[in-house]
Design an enzyme around this catalytic site. Structure first.
Site, PDB file in Angstrom:
ATOM      1  N   GLU A  13       0.831  -1.222   0.000  1.00  0.00           N
ATOM      2  CA  GLU A  13       0.000   0.000   0.000  1.00  0.00           C
ATOM      3  C   GLU A  13       0.862   1.267   0.000  1.00  0.00           C
ATOM      4  OE1 GLU A  13      -3.795   0.441   0.531  1.00  0.00           O
ATOM      5  OE2 GLU A  13      -3.426  -1.324  -0.701  1.00  0.00           O
ATOM      6  N   GLY A  15       2.041   2.670  -2.972  1.00  0.00           N
ATOM      7  CA  GLY A  15       1.860   3.432  -4.206  1.00  0.00           C
ATOM      8  C   GLY A  15       2.458   2.772  -5.435  1.00  0.00           C
ATOM      9  N   VAL A  18       0.000   2.891  -8.435  1.00  0.00           N
ATOM     10  CA  VAL A  18      -0.184   4.260  -8.936  1.00  0.00           C
ATOM     11  C   VAL A  18       1.041   4.706  -9.742  1.00  0.00           C
ATOM     12  CG1 VAL A  18      -0.259   6.674  -8.143  1.00  0.00           C
ATOM     13  CG2 VAL A  18      -1.874   5.004  -7.210  1.00  0.00           C
ATOM     14  N   LYS A  38       1.466  -8.071 -13.490  1.00  0.00           N
ATOM     15  CA  LYS A  38       1.395  -8.209 -12.023  1.00  0.00           C
ATOM     16  C   LYS A  38       1.458  -9.721 -11.816  1.00  0.00           C
ATOM     17  CE  LYS A  38       0.054  -7.170  -7.647  1.00  0.00           C
ATOM     18  NZ  LYS A  38       0.574  -6.157  -6.705  1.00  0.00           N
ATOM     19  N   GLU A 108       4.760  -5.103 -11.753  1.00  0.00           N
ATOM     20  CA  GLU A 108       4.551  -4.701 -10.357  1.00  0.00           C
ATOM     21  C   GLU A 108       4.731  -5.898  -9.439  1.00  0.00           C
ATOM     22  OE1 GLU A 108       0.782  -2.861  -9.157  1.00  0.00           O
ATOM     23  OE2 GLU A 108       1.336  -3.217  -7.056  1.00  0.00           O
ATOM     24  N   PRO A 199       3.272  14.156  -4.373  1.00  0.00           N
ATOM     25  CA  PRO A 199       2.370  14.540  -3.282  1.00  0.00           C
ATOM     26  C   PRO A 199       1.138  13.637  -3.206  1.00  0.00           C
ATOM     27  CG  PRO A 199       2.821  16.406  -4.740  1.00  0.00           C
ATOM     28  CD  PRO A 199       3.328  15.174  -5.425  1.00  0.00           C
TER      29      PRO A 199
HETATM   30  N1  LIG Z   1       0.112  10.063  -4.398  1.00  0.00           N
HETATM   31  C1  LIG Z   1      -1.042   9.536  -4.007  1.00  0.00           C
HETATM   32  N2  LIG Z   1      -2.098  10.348  -3.694  1.00  0.00           N
HETATM   33  C2  LIG Z   1      -3.272   9.833  -3.282  1.00  0.00           C
HETATM   34  N3  LIG Z   1      -3.545   8.532  -3.167  1.00  0.00           N
HETATM   35  C3  LIG Z   1      -2.544   7.671  -3.459  1.00  0.00           C
HETATM   36  C4  LIG Z   1      -1.268   8.119  -3.912  1.00  0.00           C
HETATM   37  N4  LIG Z   1      -0.504   7.027  -4.135  1.00  0.00           N
HETATM   38  C5  LIG Z   1      -1.258   5.967  -3.841  1.00  0.00           C
HETATM   39  N5  LIG Z   1      -2.489   6.341  -3.446  1.00  0.00           N
HETATM   40  C6  LIG Z   1      -3.598   5.489  -3.021  1.00  0.00           C
HETATM   41  O1  LIG Z   1      -3.115   4.706  -1.931  1.00  0.00           O
HETATM   42  C7  LIG Z   1      -3.558   3.368  -2.034  1.00  0.00           C
HETATM   43  C8  LIG Z   1      -2.357   2.452  -2.161  1.00  0.00           C
HETATM   44  O2  LIG Z   1      -1.686   2.727  -3.384  1.00  0.00           O
HETATM   45  P1  LIG Z   1      -1.292   1.555  -4.383  1.00  0.00           P
HETATM   46  O3  LIG Z   1      -2.450   0.656  -4.599  1.00  0.00           O
HETATM   47  O4  LIG Z   1      -0.657   2.174  -5.573  1.00  0.00           O
HETATM   48  O5  LIG Z   1      -0.207   0.833  -3.467  1.00  0.00           O
HETATM   49  P2  LIG Z   1       0.541  -0.550  -3.751  1.00  0.00           P
HETATM   50  O6  LIG Z   1       1.906  -0.405  -3.204  1.00  0.00           O
HETATM   51  O7  LIG Z   1       0.403  -0.889  -5.183  1.00  0.00           O
HETATM   52  O8  LIG Z   1      -0.310  -1.557  -2.859  1.00  0.00           O
HETATM   53  P3  LIG Z   1      -0.294  -3.169  -2.942  1.00  0.00           P
HETATM   54  O9  LIG Z   1       0.853  -3.581  -2.042  1.00  0.00           O
HETATM   55  O10 LIG Z   1      -1.631  -3.530  -2.396  1.00  0.00           O
HETATM   56  O11 LIG Z   1      -0.089  -3.566  -4.364  1.00  0.00           O
HETATM   57  C9  LIG Z   1      -4.499   3.328  -3.239  1.00  0.00           C
HETATM   58  O12 LIG Z   1      -5.813   3.525  -2.794  1.00  0.00           O
HETATM   59  C10 LIG Z   1      -4.049   4.517  -4.077  1.00  0.00           C
HETATM   60  O13 LIG Z   1      -5.105   5.022  -4.867  1.00  0.00           O
HETATM   61 MG   LIG Z   2      -0.465  -2.553  -6.039  1.00  0.00          MG
END
Ligand SMILES: Nc1ncnc2c1ncn2[C@@H]1O[C@H](COP(=O)(O)OP(=O)(O)OP(=O)(O)O)[C@@H](O)[C@H]1O
Ligand SMILES: [Mg+2]
Length: 230
Positions: A13, A15, A18, A38, A108, A199
């Site tokens: 979680e 990012g 994203v 993935k 990813e 940000p």
């Molecule tokens: N810069 C940002 N601004 C706002 N929300 C964000 C940002 N980056 C990530 N998020 C939100 O935070 C949450 C976690 O991000 P993300 O899913 O990209 O993490 P992840 O590392 O891929 O998680 P996982 O380990 O579950 O794959 C998501 O809901 C995403 O929309």
């Molecule tokens: Mg993810």
């Protein structure tokens, strides 16, 4: 340009999806034929679906995400619960097929690099197997020096090339000394370029952010050209 990049993070979680989606959308904008993967998902296949959407590819979801496990746990644990064992060759085959189809692959990871995917295997072994450089996504605030240095050091033990680090989720309104000093400190500690500080942005905090916005926002905050592999 190498053939791809593995997006990992200092945790779950953080990012990864994203940032991976932002890179896919940005490369797409400059005309690169980019594919996404993935390899292992646990809990749901939302990341794979989102990456497919970001890269606008019509590859089958079963190729983008060859291994799906029902429980949202580390893959080794989720697989044990289903009496399964993760088959690396199935990931390698899907990876090879996607490499044939595309010029550049964005892969990813799942959680961070020390997450177990089998009793004898961690995510870092999968990265070694795929022979991809990594981009590390880390948090922007206090605590990130420790997590980032641990991740970099562990990756280096496996001779993995580290192409860059992105600090994600900076909240300017509450940012303090840690946020101000972290980018320079991380570069000093690791020798790896911090290619961006992204940000927190409400419009990204949704399961399916607008792609154009995602590309523009990440382009604005991440110097993709500084990635040592592009
Ligand atoms: N810069 C940002 N601004 C706002 N929300 C964000 C940002 N980056 C990530 N998020 C939100 O935070 C949450 C976690 O991000 P993300 O899913 O990209 O993490 P992840 O590392 O891929 O998680 P996982 O380990 O579950 O794959 C998501 O809901 C995403 O929309
Ligand atoms: Mg993810």
């Amino acid at each position: 340009m190498t053939q791809g990049i593995f997006i990992t993070g200092t945790g779950t979680e953080i990012g990864k999806t994203v940032i991976a989606g932002g890179l896919a959308a940005s490369l797409k904008q400059v005309g690169t034929d980019v594919g996404v993967m993935k390899p292992i998902s646990t809990g749901d296949t939302a990341d794979a679906a989102f990456l497919k959407h970001a890269a606008q590819v019509d590859d089958e979801l079963s190729l983008i995400n060859p291994i799906y496990l029902r429980n949202p746990l580390a893959p080794a644990v989720a697989a044990r619960m289903e009496d399964r064992e993760i088959d690396l060759s199935c990931i390698e085959n899907a990876f090879a097929e996607l490499q044939q189809r595309h010029d550049f692959l964005i892969v990813e990871g799942v959680g961070g690099i020390a997450v177990p995917i089998r009793d004898d295997l961690l995510v870092v072994h999968l990265i070694s197997q795929l022979q991809l450089p990594i981009l590390i996504v880390a948090t922007a605030g206090l605590g990130t020096l420790n997590h980032t240095l641990l991740t970099v050091t562990f990756a280096q033990q496996f001779n993995i090339q580290i192409a860059g680090i992105v600090l994600n989720g900076l909240r300017p309104e509450s940012a303090g000394l840690a946020e101000a000093t972290n980018p320079v400190e991380i570069e000093k500690l690791t020798g790896v370029p911090v290619i961006g500080v992204v940000p927190y942005e409400k419009q990204l905090d949704t399961p399916s952010p607008d792609l154009k916005f995602l590309a523009e926002f990440t382009n604005q905050h991440i110097a993709w050209r500084q990635l040592e592999i592009l």
